[in-house]
Design a protein around this motif. Structure first.
Motif, PDB file in Angstrom:
ATOM      1  N   LYS A 171       0.826  -1.206   0.000  1.00 44.23           N
ATOM      2  CA  LYS A 171       0.000   0.000   0.000  1.00 44.23           C
ATOM      3  C   LYS A 171       0.859   1.255   0.000  1.00 44.23           C
ATOM      4  CE  LYS A 171      -4.321  -1.641   2.056  1.00 44.23           C
ATOM      5  NZ  LYS A 171      -5.291  -1.463   3.165  1.00 44.23           N
ATOM      6  N   ASP A 172       1.976   1.223   0.732  1.00 44.28           N
ATOM      7  CA  ASP A 172       2.872   2.384   0.752  1.00 44.28           C
ATOM      8  C   ASP A 172       3.417   2.653  -0.646  1.00 44.28           C
ATOM      9  OD1 ASP A 172       2.483   2.737   3.447  1.00 44.28           O
ATOM     10  OD2 ASP A 172       4.314   1.676   4.042  1.00 44.28           O
ATOM     11  N   LEU A 216       2.009   1.862  -3.497  1.00 47.93           N
ATOM     12  CA  LEU A 216       0.911   2.365  -4.309  1.00 47.93           C
ATOM     13  C   LEU A 216       0.597   3.828  -3.989  1.00 47.93           C
ATOM     14  CD1 LEU A 216      -1.453  -0.737  -4.168  1.00 47.93           C
ATOM     15  CD2 LEU A 216      -0.321   0.151  -6.217  1.00 47.93           C
ATOM     16  N   ARG A 217       0.520   4.151  -2.710  1.00 47.94           N
ATOM     17  CA  ARG A 217       0.219   5.535  -2.329  1.00 47.94           C
ATOM     18  C   ARG A 217       1.263   6.497  -2.870  1.00 47.94           C
ATOM     19  NH1 ARG A 217      -0.877   3.174   2.788  1.00 47.94           N
ATOM     20  NH2 ARG A 217      -3.115   3.052   3.227  1.00 47.94           N
ATOM     21  N   MET A 254      -7.366   1.059  -2.631  1.00 50.19           N
ATOM     22  CA  MET A 254      -6.116   0.431  -2.216  1.00 50.19           C
ATOM     23  C   MET A 254      -6.352  -1.010  -1.778  1.00 50.19           C
ATOM     24  SD  MET A 254      -4.124   2.953  -2.749  1.00 50.19           S
ATOM     25  CE  MET A 254      -2.595   2.630  -1.924  1.00 50.19           C
ATOM     26  N   ASP A 255      -7.425  -1.221  -1.014  1.00 51.27           N
ATOM     27  CA  ASP A 255      -7.739  -2.579  -0.565  1.00 51.27           C
ATOM     28  C   ASP A 255      -8.051  -3.478  -1.758  1.00 51.27           C
ATOM     29  OD1 ASP A 255      -7.391  -1.974   2.113  1.00 51.27           O
ATOM     30  OD2 ASP A 255      -9.493  -1.425   2.411  1.00 51.27           O
ATOM     31  N   VAL A 259      -4.787  -4.461  -3.544  1.00 52.34           N
ATOM     32  CA  VAL A 259      -4.051  -5.476  -2.779  1.00 52.34           C
ATOM     33  C   VAL A 259      -4.716  -6.843  -2.952  1.00 52.34           C
ATOM     34  CG1 VAL A 259      -3.412  -6.246  -0.460  1.00 52.34           C
ATOM     35  CG2 VAL A 259      -3.083  -3.847  -1.106  1.00 52.34           C
ATOM     36  N   ALA A 292       2.747  -4.011  -7.890  1.00 51.97           N
ATOM     37  CA  ALA A 292       2.285  -2.654  -7.609  1.00 51.97           C
ATOM     38  C   ALA A 292       2.866  -1.651  -8.596  1.00 51.97           C
ATOM     39  CB  ALA A 292       2.657  -2.263  -6.181  1.00 51.97           C
TER      40      ALA A 292
END
Length: 235
Positions: free
Chosen positions: A2-3, A5-6, A21-22, A25, A50
């Protein structure tokens, strides 16, 4: 993941909607699980998924107005770039087109798992679907990540695009010769090549290119041709 992707989405100037985001994943988990029994991707590290799949796909959002757009992803394979685009821009009406039935069946299961609305999974060959009235010149945007020469992709993809729409072809940055070879096909099929968009793939040292082709006129009825003619006698 997630990091990654963000940070990558932030670098592209994209703010993900709630829940995206969920979904990305979970999509990774579904992709890598299915990849054990079906050849969907050579990329198997989640961080690489990602960057090289999702953030690479997300870059297309910088090249056209996807809000409320009708989009067809031609030769979608594992759903790329179409599904990440739909997850990041929920207003998209998406058609995922692929010629392999088992991939389309799996994509349907993925869409069902996320309760995605406005997504059609279409088992068809592009050159056959492109002559059908319900698909021909019905889309605002066509995308393709398929590994094929651009002039062949144009004949497969431009027939789907409305006049005023765009075809976005994902390529490497060494495609200048390929673009030059496609100029005649683009013009004949009703397109116009616009300035391309180069972007670094976040988390890697790779730079990719989106070739942007605007649809400025109807595609002649003679196109697309049968696949063997497209291959043997490119426009």
């Amino acid at each position: 993941m997630k990091d990654r992707l963000r940070a990558g989405l932030s670098a592209l100037g994209i703010t993900p909607p709630e829940g995206a985001m969920d979904m990305l994943v979970c999509y990774t988990e579904l992709l890598l699980t299915q990849n054990k029994v079906m050849n969907l991707t050579a990329i198997t590290d989640p961080l690489d998924v990602a960057s090289l799949h999702f953030l690479d796909s997300a870059a297309l959002l910088c090249t056209a107005d996807f809000e409320n757009a009708s989009v067809i992803d031609v030769g979608t394979g594992a759903g790329l770039p179409g599904l990440p685009l739909r997850m990041l821009e929920p207003s998209i009406s998406l058609t995922l087109l692929d010629s392999l039935g088992k991939r389309v069946y799996w994509l349907e299961s993925v869409c069902a798992a996320f309760s995605l609305t406005g997504v059609r999974c279409l088992h068809a060959r592009a050159e056959e679907a492109g002559v059908l009235p319900r698909y021909r010149e019905q889309f605002d945007i066509a995308t393709s990540r398929a590994v094929a020469p651009l002039r062949l992709l144009c004949e497969l993809c431009l027939p789907f695009v409305k006049v005023g729409g765009r075809f976005l072809a994902m390529k490497s940055t060494d495609c200048a010769e390929e673009i030059g070879q496609a100029e005649h096909a683009v013009a004949l099929l009703g397109g116009r090549i616009s300035p391309f968009f180069d972007y670094p793939v976040y988390g890697t040292d790779i730079v990719h290119r989106v070739v942007i082709i605007d649809k400025i006129a109807d595609t002649p009825d003679a196109y697309p041709r049968k696949w063997n003619k497209i291959q043997k006698i490119p426009i």
